[in-house]
Design a protein around this motif. Structure first.
Motif, PDB file in Angstrom:
ATOM      1  N   VAL A 142      -3.089  -1.347   6.955  1.00 49.41           N
ATOM      2  CA  VAL A 142      -3.480  -0.515   5.813  1.00 49.41           C
ATOM      3  C   VAL A 142      -3.154   0.946   6.085  1.00 49.41           C
ATOM      4  O   VAL A 142      -2.548   1.641   5.257  1.00 49.41           O
ATOM      5  N   ASN A 143      -3.542   1.434   7.238  1.00 46.65           N
ATOM      6  CA  ASN A 143      -3.298   2.833   7.566  1.00 46.65           C
ATOM      7  C   ASN A 143      -1.811   3.150   7.690  1.00 46.65           C
ATOM      8  O   ASN A 143      -1.381   4.246   7.331  1.00 46.65           O
ATOM      9  N   GLU A 144      -1.026   2.190   8.140  1.00 45.31           N
ATOM     10  CA  GLU A 144       0.420   2.409   8.191  1.00 45.31           C
ATOM     11  C   GLU A 144       0.992   2.513   6.787  1.00 45.31           C
ATOM     12  O   GLU A 144       1.892   3.318   6.524  1.00 45.31           O
ATOM     13  N   GLY A 145       0.459   1.714   5.863  1.00 43.18           N
ATOM     14  CA  GLY A 145       0.898   1.820   4.473  1.00 43.18           C
ATOM     15  C   GLY A 145       0.552   3.170   3.876  1.00 43.18           C
ATOM     16  O   GLY A 145       1.363   3.785   3.161  1.00 43.18           O
ATOM     17  N   VAL A 146      -0.650   3.660   4.162  1.00 38.37           N
ATOM     18  CA  VAL A 146      -1.053   4.989   3.679  1.00 38.37           C
ATOM     19  C   VAL A 146      -0.175   6.062   4.315  1.00 38.37           C
ATOM     20  O   VAL A 146       0.306   6.979   3.636  1.00 38.37           O
ATOM     21  N   ARG A 147       0.040   5.966   5.618  1.00 41.80           N
ATOM     22  CA  ARG A 147       0.877   6.956   6.316  1.00 41.80           C
ATOM     23  C   ARG A 147       2.262   7.029   5.706  1.00 41.80           C
ATOM     24  O   ARG A 147       2.762   8.119   5.373  1.00 41.80           O
ATOM     25  N   ARG A 148       2.889   5.875   5.524  1.00 38.17           N
ATOM     26  CA  ARG A 148       4.238   5.859   4.961  1.00 38.17           C
ATOM     27  C   ARG A 148       4.248   6.343   3.519  1.00 38.17           C
ATOM     28  O   ARG A 148       5.167   7.056   3.100  1.00 38.17           O
ATOM     29  N   THR A 200      -3.848  15.212  -3.646  1.00 41.02           N
ATOM     30  CA  THR A 200      -3.459  13.801  -3.715  1.00 41.02           C
ATOM     31  C   THR A 200      -4.475  12.882  -3.039  1.00 41.02           C
ATOM     32  O   THR A 200      -4.227  11.694  -2.878  1.00 41.02           O
ATOM     33  N   GLY A 201      -5.612  13.466  -2.665  1.00 39.04           N
ATOM     34  CA  GLY A 201      -6.768  12.658  -2.338  1.00 39.04           C
ATOM     35  C   GLY A 201      -6.810  12.049  -0.952  1.00 39.04           C
ATOM     36  O   GLY A 201      -5.831  12.031  -0.212  1.00 39.04           O
ATOM     37  N   MET A 202      -7.985  11.553  -0.617  1.00 38.22           N
ATOM     38  CA  MET A 202      -8.156  10.700   0.557  1.00 38.22           C
ATOM     39  C   MET A 202      -8.049   9.262   0.064  1.00 38.22           C
ATOM     40  O   MET A 202      -8.678   8.890  -0.935  1.00 38.22           O
ATOM     41  N   ALA A 203      -7.249   8.464   0.732  1.00 36.95           N
ATOM     42  CA  ALA A 203      -6.991   7.107   0.260  1.00 36.95           C
ATOM     43  C   ALA A 203      -8.213   6.213   0.485  1.00 36.95           C
ATOM     44  O   ALA A 203      -8.659   6.023   1.620  1.00 36.95           O
ATOM     45  N   VAL A 204      -8.737   5.686  -0.609  1.00 38.52           N
ATOM     46  CA  VAL A 204      -9.805   4.687  -0.555  1.00 38.52           C
ATOM     47  C   VAL A 204      -9.176   3.348  -0.913  1.00 38.52           C
ATOM     48  O   VAL A 204      -8.521   3.226  -1.961  1.00 38.52           O
ATOM     49  N   VAL A 205      -9.339   2.360  -0.049  1.00 38.80           N
ATOM     50  CA  VAL A 205      -8.670   1.069  -0.235  1.00 38.80           C
ATOM     51  C   VAL A 205      -9.705  -0.049  -0.233  1.00 38.80           C
ATOM     52  O   VAL A 205     -10.454  -0.219   0.735  1.00 38.80           O
ATOM     53  N   PHE A 206      -9.748  -0.788  -1.334  1.00 35.93           N
ATOM     54  CA  PHE A 206     -10.581  -1.983  -1.432  1.00 35.93           C
ATOM     55  C   PHE A 206      -9.683  -3.201  -1.235  1.00 35.93           C
ATOM     56  O   PHE A 206      -8.652  -3.328  -1.918  1.00 35.93           O
ATOM     57  N   ILE A 207     -10.074  -4.096  -0.334  1.00 34.95           N
ATOM     58  CA  ILE A 207      -9.291  -5.318  -0.095  1.00 34.95           C
ATOM     59  C   ILE A 207     -10.204  -6.531  -0.184  1.00 34.95           C
ATOM     60  O   ILE A 207     -11.211  -6.618   0.528  1.00 34.95           O
ATOM     61  N   GLU A 208      -9.858  -7.434  -1.086  1.00 33.89           N
ATOM     62  CA  GLU A 208     -10.543  -8.724  -1.163  1.00 33.89           C
ATOM     63  C   GLU A 208      -9.594  -9.779  -0.601  1.00 33.89           C
ATOM     64  O   GLU A 208      -8.512 -10.012  -1.156  1.00 33.89           O
ATOM     65  N   ILE A 209      -9.997 -10.416   0.492  1.00 32.17           N
ATOM     66  CA  ILE A 209      -9.141 -11.388   1.170  1.00 32.17           C
ATOM     67  C   ILE A 209      -9.699 -12.783   0.944  1.00 32.17           C
ATOM     68  O   ILE A 209     -10.868 -13.059   1.261  1.00 32.17           O
ATOM     69  N   GLY A 210      -8.871 -13.650   0.394  1.00 31.32           N
ATOM     70  CA  GLY A 210      -9.283 -15.031   0.207  1.00 31.32           C
ATOM     71  C   GLY A 210      -9.547 -15.700   1.547  1.00 31.32           C
ATOM     72  O   GLY A 210      -8.801 -15.496   2.514  1.00 31.32           O
ATOM     73  N   ILE A 214       0.825  -1.203   0.000  1.00 30.77           N
ATOM     74  CA  ILE A 214       0.000   0.000   0.000  1.00 30.77           C
ATOM     75  C   ILE A 214       0.861   1.256   0.000  1.00 30.77           C
ATOM     76  O   ILE A 214       0.531   2.251  -0.663  1.00 30.77           O
ATOM     77  N   ARG A 215       1.981   1.242   0.706  1.00 33.52           N
ATOM     78  CA  ARG A 215       2.903   2.381   0.666  1.00 33.52           C
ATOM     79  C   ARG A 215       3.328   2.668  -0.774  1.00 33.52           C
ATOM     80  O   ARG A 215       3.258   3.811  -1.245  1.00 33.52           O
TER      81      ARG A 215
END
Length: 281
Positions: free
Chosen positions: A94-100, A70-80, A14-15
């Motif tokens: 997820v939020n740590e990836g966005v932060r970094r 540069t937007g607000m991060a919208v993250v879609f995650i499909e987990i098997g 995500i970073r």
């Protein structure tokens, strides 16, 4: 068989995706802009499209964000369902990836901690996260940073069932007309039809991540996408809102079953960069 994935792998992806999405146009959007330059009939409109493409080239070459928002991060995650996550909480990862991504990528931080007090979080977190459990042993991540010039132009219509397909079409046209130049056209129009109040909005948001130029597999929905694109481009708003035949690059529609008493419709508009990137891990 259960597959174990460390959440730090999600963080790192995500970073990288936040940085990439904000510096490089998605390939499908590049192709859509190329087609628009050829088809645009207004000389001024064509000139604006060429300037947009030049801006995108400079952004990629010099590692400058393709838009100052540069937007607000919208993250879609499909987990098997065969995936077991280890090493921490998924939402935190997820939020740590966005932060970094936003801090290390020197991207503008646009998120406020409280919608009314308005104190900036200074790292663009938290993200808006949509998680879904699916069959299999993979994780599919889509990062779609959403700028608010276009987000503010989005609409929800709670139609009566009797309004039918014409009511849906009129709602989409109304939303685009009301947006005018404020959504930084040429735009991509994501439409969600069905479900409930919140479900149709999610459908519309997801529709923006679908490849520009692709169509719904449902025949009548495909016809509606094509008709609405033609009608929207006939409005004359044009590139930059200065007139022309390219007001939208794509209309993407998602549908879902709904209640007998309702016909919810959401229109989520995005500007010409329509940032989105997908990875599977």
């Amino acid at each position: 068989m259960i597959r174990t994935v460390e959440v730090k792998e999600i963080t790192e992806n995500i970073r990288e995706m936040c940085i990439e999405a904000n510096h490089f146009l998605a390939p499908d959007m590049g192709r859509a802009l190329d087609r628009a330059v050829v088809s645009e009939r207004s000389p001024l409109g064509r000139k604006i499209l060429e300037q947009l493409e030049e801006n995108l080239e400079i952004a990629a070459e010099d590692m400058i964000p393709i838009c100052q928002d540069t937007g607000m991060a919208v993250v879609f995650i499909e987990i098997g369902q065969d995936v077991h996550l280890e090493g921490g909480d998924l939402e935190d990862a997820v939020n740590e990836g966005v932060r970094r991504g936003y801090v290390e990528g020197f991207l503008r931080k646009s998120v406020v901690r409280d919608p009314l007090i308005r104190e900036n979080t200074k790292d663009n977190t938290p993200a808006v996260i949509h998680t879904r459990i699916v069959p299999g042993g993979q994780i599919k991540i889509t990062v779609a940073p959403k700028g608010f010039g276009s987000e503010n132009m989005s609409r929800i219509f709670m139609l009566k069932p009797a309004e039918g397909i014409e009511g849906v079409k009129n709602s989409v046209i109304t939303a685009v007309q009301d947006a005018g130049p404020n959504a930084c056209p040429p735009m991509v129009v994501g439409v969600g039809i069905g479900g409930t109040f919140e479900k149709c909005a999610l459908l519309a948001k997801e529709a923006l991540t679908r490849e520009a130029g692709s169509h719904s597999p449902i025949p009548y929905v495909k016809e509606m996408e094509e008709e609405l694109l033609e009608r929207i481009n006939g409005l004359g708003i044009g590139p930059g809102g200065l007139g022309g035949t390219t007001t939208a690059l794509a209309v993407n529609i998602n549908t879902y079953p709904t209640h007998i008493a309702g016909l919810p419709v959401a229109v989520n508009i995005c500007c010409h960069v329509n940032r989105h990137i997908t990875r599977v891990i």
